[in-house]
Design a protein around this motif. Structure first.
Motif, PDB file in Angstrom:
ATOM      1  N   GLY A   1      54.475  72.575  51.588  1.00  9.50           N
ATOM      2  CA  GLY A   1      54.864  71.214  51.157  1.00  9.50           C
ATOM      3  C   GLY A   1      53.641  70.694  49.802  1.00  9.50           C
ATOM      4  N   GLU A   2      53.536  69.310  49.820  1.00 12.40           N
ATOM      5  CA  GLU A   2      52.572  69.039  48.900  1.00 12.40           C
ATOM      6  C   GLU A   2      51.427  68.174  49.511  1.00 12.40           C
ATOM      7  OE1 GLU A   2      52.561  65.604  44.997  1.00 12.40           O
ATOM      8  OE2 GLU A   2      54.585  66.870  45.482  1.00 12.40           O
ATOM      9  N   GLN A   3      50.215  68.288  49.027  1.00 12.23           N
ATOM     10  CA  GLN A   3      49.119  67.734  49.638  1.00 12.23           C
ATOM     11  C   GLN A   3      49.230  66.158  49.460  1.00 12.23           C
ATOM     12  OE1 GLN A   3      45.349  70.120  49.299  1.00 12.23           O
ATOM     13  NE2 GLN A   3      44.206  68.298  49.744  1.00 12.23           N
ATOM     14  N   VAL A   4      48.800  65.646  50.385  1.00 14.04           N
ATOM     15  CA  VAL A   4      48.719  64.079  50.526  1.00 14.04           C
ATOM     16  C   VAL A   4      47.226  63.549  50.818  1.00 14.04           C
ATOM     17  CG1 VAL A   4      49.830  62.042  51.429  1.00 14.04           C
ATOM     18  CG2 VAL A   4      51.152  64.145  51.257  1.00 14.04           C
ATOM     19  N   LYS A   5      46.899  62.269  49.925  1.00 13.03           N
ATOM     20  CA  LYS A   5      45.613  61.939  50.475  1.00 13.03           C
ATOM     21  C   LYS A   5      45.904  61.112  51.677  1.00 13.03           C
ATOM     22  CE  LYS A   5      44.109  61.454  45.718  1.00 13.03           C
ATOM     23  NZ  LYS A   5      43.634  60.570  44.639  1.00 13.03           N
ATOM     24  N   LYS A   6      44.581  61.273  52.470  1.00 16.17           N
ATOM     25  CA  LYS A   6      44.757  60.443  53.593  1.00 16.17           C
ATOM     26  C   LYS A   6      45.092  59.219  53.822  1.00 16.17           C
ATOM     27  CE  LYS A   6      41.560  60.604  57.858  1.00 16.17           C
ATOM     28  NZ  LYS A   6      40.179  61.105  58.368  1.00 16.17           N
ATOM     29  N   PRO A   7      44.709  58.038  52.864  1.00 15.97           N
ATOM     30  CA  PRO A   7      45.267  56.768  52.736  1.00 15.97           C
ATOM     31  C   PRO A   7      46.797  56.756  52.541  1.00 15.97           C
ATOM     32  CG  PRO A   7      43.230  56.959  51.418  1.00 15.97           C
ATOM     33  CD  PRO A   7      43.737  58.140  51.780  1.00 15.97           C
ATOM     34  N   ASN A   8      47.294  57.832  51.988  1.00 17.78           N
ATOM     35  CA  ASN A   8      48.704  57.665  51.908  1.00 17.78           C
ATOM     36  C   ASN A   8      49.661  58.274  52.746  1.00 17.78           C
ATOM     37  OD1 ASN A   8      48.146  56.284  49.474  1.00 17.78           O
ATOM     38  ND2 ASN A   8      48.050  58.354  48.232  1.00 17.78           N
ATOM     39  N   LEU A   9      49.172  58.750  53.981  1.00 13.17           N
ATOM     40  CA  LEU A   9      49.687  59.564  55.048  1.00 13.17           C
ATOM     41  C   LEU A   9      51.273  58.784  55.411  1.00 13.17           C
ATOM     42  CD1 LEU A   9      46.909  60.734  57.156  1.00 13.17           C
ATOM     43  CD2 LEU A   9      48.643  62.143  55.833  1.00 13.17           C
ATOM     44  N   HIS A  10      52.297  59.495  55.687  1.00 15.11           N
ATOM     45  CA  HIS A  10      53.297  58.653  56.370  1.00 15.11           C
ATOM     46  C   HIS A  10      53.886  59.494  57.414  1.00 15.11           C
ATOM     47  CE1 HIS A  10      56.753  60.851  54.765  1.00 15.11           C
ATOM     48  NE2 HIS A  10      56.701  60.554  53.437  1.00 15.11           N
ATOM     49  N   PHE A  11      54.717  58.932  58.271  1.00 11.85           N
ATOM     50  CA  PHE A  11      55.323  59.571  59.519  1.00 11.85           C
ATOM     51  C   PHE A  11      55.870  60.867  59.052  1.00 11.85           C
ATOM     52  CE2 PHE A  11      58.691  60.638  62.338  1.00 11.85           C
ATOM     53  CZ  PHE A  11      58.141  60.430  63.528  1.00 11.85           C
ATOM     54  N   GLY A  12      55.627  61.766  59.758  1.00 11.89           N
ATOM     55  CA  GLY A  12      56.023  63.417  59.514  1.00 11.89           C
ATOM     56  C   GLY A  12      55.077  64.214  58.761  1.00 11.89           C
ATOM     57  N   ASP A  13      54.193  63.666  58.179  1.00 12.83           N
ATOM     58  CA  ASP A  13      53.105  64.746  57.642  1.00 12.83           C
ATOM     59  C   ASP A  13      52.204  65.391  58.485  1.00 12.83           C
ATOM     60  OD1 ASP A  13      54.056  63.195  55.278  1.00 12.83           O
ATOM     61  OD2 ASP A  13      52.148  61.997  55.020  1.00 12.83           O
ATOM     62  N   LEU A  14      52.073  66.803  58.001  1.00 11.65           N
ATOM     63  CA  LEU A  14      51.349  67.451  58.790  1.00 11.65           C
ATOM     64  C   LEU A  14      49.782  67.353  58.612  1.00 11.65           C
ATOM     65  CD1 LEU A  14      53.327  71.004  58.574  1.00 11.65           C
ATOM     66  CD2 LEU A  14      53.020  69.360  60.501  1.00 11.65           C
ATOM     67  N   VAL A  15      48.911  67.343  59.756  1.00  6.22           N
ATOM     68  CA  VAL A  15      47.627  67.174  59.264  1.00  6.22           C
ATOM     69  C   VAL A  15      46.777  68.313  59.785  1.00  6.22           C
ATOM     70  CG1 VAL A  15      47.403  64.481  59.209  1.00  6.22           C
ATOM     71  CG2 VAL A  15      47.622  65.713  61.478  1.00  6.22           C
ATOM     72  N   PHE A  16      45.950  68.867  59.140  1.00  5.68           N
ATOM     73  CA  PHE A  16      45.257  70.076  59.430  1.00  5.68           C
ATOM     74  C   PHE A  16      43.883  69.828  59.721  1.00  5.68           C
ATOM     75  CE2 PHE A  16      49.111  70.973  56.764  1.00  5.68           C
ATOM     76  CZ  PHE A  16      49.566  72.111  57.740  1.00  5.68           C
TER      77      PHE A  16
END
Length: 311
Positions: free
Chosen positions: A216-231
């Motif tokens: 996938g593509e990295q996402v900034k924490k304030p822009n998280l949405h449902f289904g994103d993987l967090v590590f």
């Protein structure tokens, strides 16, 4: 005899802790919303490969709000967590694998579990978190009632509704943690995310958290949405050692090594200081539609300004 007393004492402590957790987490009647979960859609397509990202998935970056949990989803999660208190305790050795996995050993997991139990302040409740971050927000209220579809942009046929993914998560809540485990008798963090996505989208993620972090593509924490993987980085050896699925409002589902499959807060003492980054595998239709509407509005406004200046 001593072992039996210790085991019983552990169960009592767990029941008291979960009782406090449930008291803080119980949804308020004034906040309750009725909703119906639409029929989950599954597909039988396999994921396409993206050479540029060395990943099965291709997803553009979409800014979105958090798409909160519905009251019914929260209530079901709480009910499942409550059942953990009545579960029979397993011996410590049953929760760890015999050998290292992706650079992480049984000793690392044992230490991580001790730190998690000591530092994860579970009193960061779902309801208090929602009240503090989304009070009286009409857009949040609308999102709480609505369903939406997540899809793979390179192959939109690979899709699933939020309610489908959420039901898979809820179905696993309460499952015991087992380092190296892949099933109902015990599961670890990366096997949990793998099973949720396999059952929801019929795609196969890599086996370990480290391997999944390359997707996938990295996402900034304030822009998280449902289904994103967090590590997360939870042990002293490997860099990426834990993964969960973001479910909205600062909360993520994961196979916690001290609690089993549960829902935790990114803002808790333990998880906030071990958070690394997030990756987006699937696009959200509701977010995409809002962004497209905004782009069209801005394009129209620019055209009107240009026409006015020309006159």
């Amino acid at each position: 005899m001593l072992n039996s007393l210790i085991a019983r004492g552990w169960v009592v402590v767990l029941i008291v802790t979960v009782g406090f957790f449930l008291t803080a987490f119980t949804p308020k009647t004034s906040q309750a919303h009725k909703h119906s979960v639409r029929t989950a859609r599954k597909t039988s397509h396999s994921a396409s490969h993206s050479r540029k990202r060395h990943s099965k998935f291709s997803a553009r970056h979409h800014r979105s709000n958090t798409h909160p949990l519905t009251e019914a989803q929260k209530a079901e999660i709480i009910g499942k967590i409550k059942s953990i208190a009545s579960a029979e305790a397993l011996p410590d050795e049953s929760s760890i694998a015999a050998g290292p996995i992706d650079g992480v050993s049984a000793d690392d997991i044992t230490q991580a579990a001790k730190e998690e139990r000591a530092e994860d302040n579970i009193q960061v409740s779902i309801d208090d978190f929602i009240k503090a971050h989304n009070a009286d927000d009409p857009e949040v209220a609308r999102d709480r009632q609505s369903d939406f579809t997540l899809f793979e942009e390179a192959n939109p046929a690979i899709s699933a509704t939020r309610s489908d993914v959420m039901q898979q998560i809820i179905d696993w809540v309460g499952t015991r943690y087992h380092f190296g485990g892949i099933g109902r008798q015990g599961i670890d963090c990366s096997a949990f995310t793998r099973e949720v996505f396999r059952r929801s989208f019929n795609v196969e993620l890599p086996r370990t958290a480290s391997e999944q972090s390359s997707l996938g593509e990295q996402v900034k924490k304030p822009n998280l949405h449902f289904g994103d993987l967090v590590f997360f980085h939870t042990t002293r050896r490997a860099h990426v050692t834990h993964v969960g699925i973001y479910v909205g409002e600062g909360l993520f589902a994961n196979a916690s090594c001290s609690q089993g499959v549960t829902v935790c807060s990114l803002e808790s003492q333990y998880w906030s200081k071990r958070y690394l980054f997030a990756k987006r595998l699937f696009t959200n239709t509701a977010t995409a539609e809002r962004e497209m509407t905004e782009k069209l509005r801005l394009a129209s406004a620019t055209t009107d300004i240009t026409a006015t200046e020309a006159n």
